[in-house]
Design a protein around this motif. Structure first.
Motif, PDB file in Angstrom:
ATOM      1  N   GLU A  78     -18.920  30.885   6.702  1.00  0.00           N
ATOM      2  CA  GLU A  78     -19.729  31.567   5.733  1.00  0.00           C
ATOM      3  C   GLU A  78     -19.975  33.000   6.224  1.00  0.00           C
ATOM      4  OE1 GLU A  78     -23.458  28.748   4.272  1.00  0.00           O
ATOM      5  OE2 GLU A  78     -23.836  29.478   6.428  1.00  0.00           O
ATOM      6  N   LEU A  79     -20.421  33.917   5.101  1.00  0.00           N
ATOM      7  CA  LEU A  79     -20.276  35.333   5.676  1.00  0.00           C
ATOM      8  C   LEU A  79     -21.481  36.048   4.962  1.00  0.00           C
ATOM      9  CD1 LEU A  79     -16.438  36.391   4.873  1.00  0.00           C
ATOM     10  CD2 LEU A  79     -17.637  35.527   7.077  1.00  0.00           C
ATOM     11  N   ASP A  80     -21.990  37.088   5.524  1.00  0.00           N
ATOM     12  CA  ASP A  80     -23.028  37.946   5.112  1.00  0.00           C
ATOM     13  C   ASP A  80     -22.745  39.227   5.747  1.00  0.00           C
ATOM     14  OD1 ASP A  80     -25.272  38.760   3.802  1.00  0.00           O
ATOM     15  OD2 ASP A  80     -26.626  38.076   5.460  1.00  0.00           O
ATOM     16  N   ASN A  81     -22.598  40.374   4.787  1.00  0.00           N
ATOM     17  CA  ASN A  81     -22.612  41.931   5.175  1.00  0.00           C
ATOM     18  C   ASN A  81     -21.799  42.079   6.315  1.00  0.00           C
ATOM     19  OD1 ASN A  81     -23.426  44.323   4.897  1.00  0.00           O
ATOM     20  ND2 ASN A  81     -24.949  44.383   6.327  1.00  0.00           N
ATOM     21  N   CYS A  82     -20.313  41.727   5.673  1.00  0.00           N
ATOM     22  CA  CYS A  82     -19.252  41.884   6.913  1.00  0.00           C
ATOM     23  C   CYS A  82     -18.034  41.945   5.896  1.00  0.00           C
ATOM     24  CB  CYS A  82     -19.346  40.725   7.896  1.00  0.00           C
ATOM     25  SG  CYS A  82     -19.029  39.278   7.241  1.00  0.00           S
ATOM     26  N   GLY A  83     -17.001  42.161   6.717  1.00  0.00           N
ATOM     27  CA  GLY A  83     -15.659  42.068   6.379  1.00  0.00           C
ATOM     28  C   GLY A  83     -14.897  40.890   6.908  1.00  0.00           C
ATOM     29  N   MET A  84     -14.067  40.457   6.150  1.00  0.00           N
ATOM     30  CA  MET A  84     -12.970  39.129   6.979  1.00  0.00           C
ATOM     31  C   MET A  84     -11.487  39.528   6.497  1.00  0.00           C
ATOM     32  SD  MET A  84     -13.236  35.095   6.807  1.00  0.00           S
ATOM     33  CE  MET A  84     -12.095  34.745   5.541  1.00  0.00           C
ATOM     34  N   ALA A  85     -10.699  39.490   7.624  1.00  0.00           N
ATOM     35  CA  ALA A  85      -9.300  39.459   7.173  1.00  0.00           C
ATOM     36  C   ALA A  85      -8.540  38.461   7.788  1.00  0.00           C
ATOM     37  CB  ALA A  85      -8.591  40.883   7.232  1.00  0.00           C
ATOM     38  N   THR A  86      -7.339  37.933   7.196  1.00  0.00           N
ATOM     39  CA  THR A  86      -6.429  37.042   7.816  1.00  0.00           C
ATOM     40  C   THR A  86      -4.784  37.659   7.696  1.00  0.00           C
ATOM     41  OG1 THR A  86      -7.765  34.970   7.356  1.00  0.00           O
ATOM     42  CG2 THR A  86      -5.616  34.787   7.627  1.00  0.00           C
ATOM     43  N   SER A  87      -4.559  37.560   8.874  1.00  0.00           N
ATOM     44  CA  SER A  87      -2.908  37.942   8.787  1.00  0.00           C
ATOM     45  C   SER A  87      -2.339  36.703   9.236  1.00  0.00           C
ATOM     46  CB  SER A  87      -2.803  39.164   9.793  1.00  0.00           C
ATOM     47  OG  SER A  87      -3.219  40.360   9.296  1.00  0.00           O
ATOM     48  N   GLY A  88      -1.182  36.618   8.873  1.00  0.00           N
ATOM     49  CA  GLY A  88      -0.223  35.643   9.133  1.00  0.00           C
ATOM     50  C   GLY A  88       1.133  35.654   8.741  1.00  0.00           C
ATOM     51  N   ASN A  89       1.947  34.776   9.392  1.00  0.00           N
ATOM     52  CA  ASN A  89       3.452  34.965   8.747  1.00  0.00           C
ATOM     53  C   ASN A  89       4.003  33.838   8.071  1.00  0.00           C
ATOM     54  OD1 ASN A  89       3.746  37.192  10.824  1.00  0.00           O
ATOM     55  ND2 ASN A  89       3.920  35.842  12.566  1.00  0.00           N
ATOM     56  N   TYR A  90       3.025  33.413   7.101  1.00  0.00           N
ATOM     57  CA  TYR A  90       3.401  32.038   6.514  1.00  0.00           C
ATOM     58  C   TYR A  90       3.819  32.499   4.936  1.00  0.00           C
ATOM     59  CZ  TYR A  90      -1.597  32.368   5.766  1.00  0.00           C
ATOM     60  OH  TYR A  90      -2.767  32.442   5.678  1.00  0.00           O
ATOM     61  N   ARG A  91       3.350  33.718   4.748  1.00  0.00           N
ATOM     62  CA  ARG A  91       3.513  34.145   3.224  1.00  0.00           C
ATOM     63  C   ARG A  91       4.706  35.331   3.018  1.00  0.00           C
ATOM     64  NH1 ARG A  91      -2.097  32.985   1.603  1.00  0.00           N
ATOM     65  NH2 ARG A  91      -1.848  31.032   0.801  1.00  0.00           N
ATOM     66  N   ARG A  92       4.763  36.018   4.083  1.00  0.00           N
ATOM     67  CA  ARG A  92       5.796  36.976   4.187  1.00  0.00           C
ATOM     68  C   ARG A  92       6.875  36.925   5.166  1.00  0.00           C
ATOM     69  NH1 ARG A  92       2.674  42.363   3.937  1.00  0.00           N
ATOM     70  NH2 ARG A  92       4.476  43.199   3.410  1.00  0.00           N
ATOM     71  N   PHE A  93       7.891  36.479   4.800  1.00  0.00           N
ATOM     72  CA  PHE A  93       8.753  36.336   5.833  1.00  0.00           C
ATOM     73  C   PHE A  93      10.093  36.233   4.914  1.00  0.00           C
ATOM     74  CE2 PHE A  93       7.274  32.194   4.405  1.00  0.00           C
ATOM     75  CZ  PHE A  93       8.290  31.472   3.870  1.00  0.00           C
ATOM     76  N   TYR A  94      11.427  36.140   5.618  1.00  0.00           N
ATOM     77  CA  TYR A  94      12.574  35.852   5.192  1.00  0.00           C
ATOM     78  C   TYR A  94      13.460  34.743   5.974  1.00  0.00           C
ATOM     79  CZ  TYR A  94      14.913  39.268   8.110  1.00  0.00           C
ATOM     80  OH  TYR A  94      15.466  39.981   9.212  1.00  0.00           O
TER      81      TYR A  94
END
Length: 193
Positions: free
Chosen positions: A93-109
């Motif tokens: 749950e968020l208010d007045n902020c930024g949230m980011a997710t980085s991962g290796n499950y979508r961009r890989f080969y």
């Protein structure tokens, strides 16, 4: 590796000077920065309640149409380069902020049966290989969250915990241990059960 390192960049007469062949890549913060630019424009035009999402990075202010704080899902880290599966692992749950997710499950080969991440370790020049599957960071703005989430993915699980706690960030990490998916989060990270 000869082209890697902030210490190789110079400032001369208000100009950035790079060694020949070196480039600056802002990919680790670009989507987060984009969210913040859109959010700044909305604020400047009087918006008090909004959620901006660009490629999974998010900036929020105020409340949703039901008068509640913004609830955002953190995806299960499933190998899915086409982003077809969007199963939710946890909700925050968020208010007045930024949230980011980085991962290796979508961009890989995958080459010769070996999975290679898109995240490159700047010390080795090779894709990272560790148990950390995704890092979600909440910060004052999305660009900062985006940069720290990427940094967490570079340093791995234990390094990410140290970064989060050492920088006073709010973070949620999903990792694999003995074939099982587990998670860790900082003390103040808002989880909705």
């Amino acid at each position: 590796l000869q082209y890697v390192g902030w210490n190789k960049i110079s400032w001369i007469d208000n100009y950035i000077v790079l060694p020949e062949g070196m480039q600056i890549d802002a990919g680790a913060i670009a989507k987060g920065f984009g969210c913040d630019v859109v959010a700044d424009s909305l604020r400047a035009n009087g918006a008090t309640d909004f959620c901006v999402e660009i490629g999974g990075e998010i900036t929020v202010l105020g409340k949703n149409s039901k008068g509640k704080l913004w609830r955002i899902g953190i995806n299960e880290p499933e190998d899915d380069s086409l982003a077809i599966n969007r199963n939710i692992y946890k909700i925050t749950e968020l208010d007045n902020c930024g949230m980011a997710t980085s991962g290796n499950y979508r961009r890989f080969y995958i080459e010769d049966g070996v999975k290679y991440s898109h995240t490159i370790n700047p010390k080795t020049g090779w894709p990272v290989k560790h148990s950390l599957l995704s890092a979600t960071i909440i910060a004052e703005n999305c660009m900062i969250a985006d940069g720290w989430a990427t940094a967490c993915m570079v340093v791995g699980l234990e390094g990410a915990k140290q970064l989060i706690e050492g920088q006073g960030l709010q973070g949620f990490l999903i990792y694999e241990e003995n074939g099982e998916i587990k998670s860790w989060h900082s003390e103040g990270f808002p989880i909705i059960d």
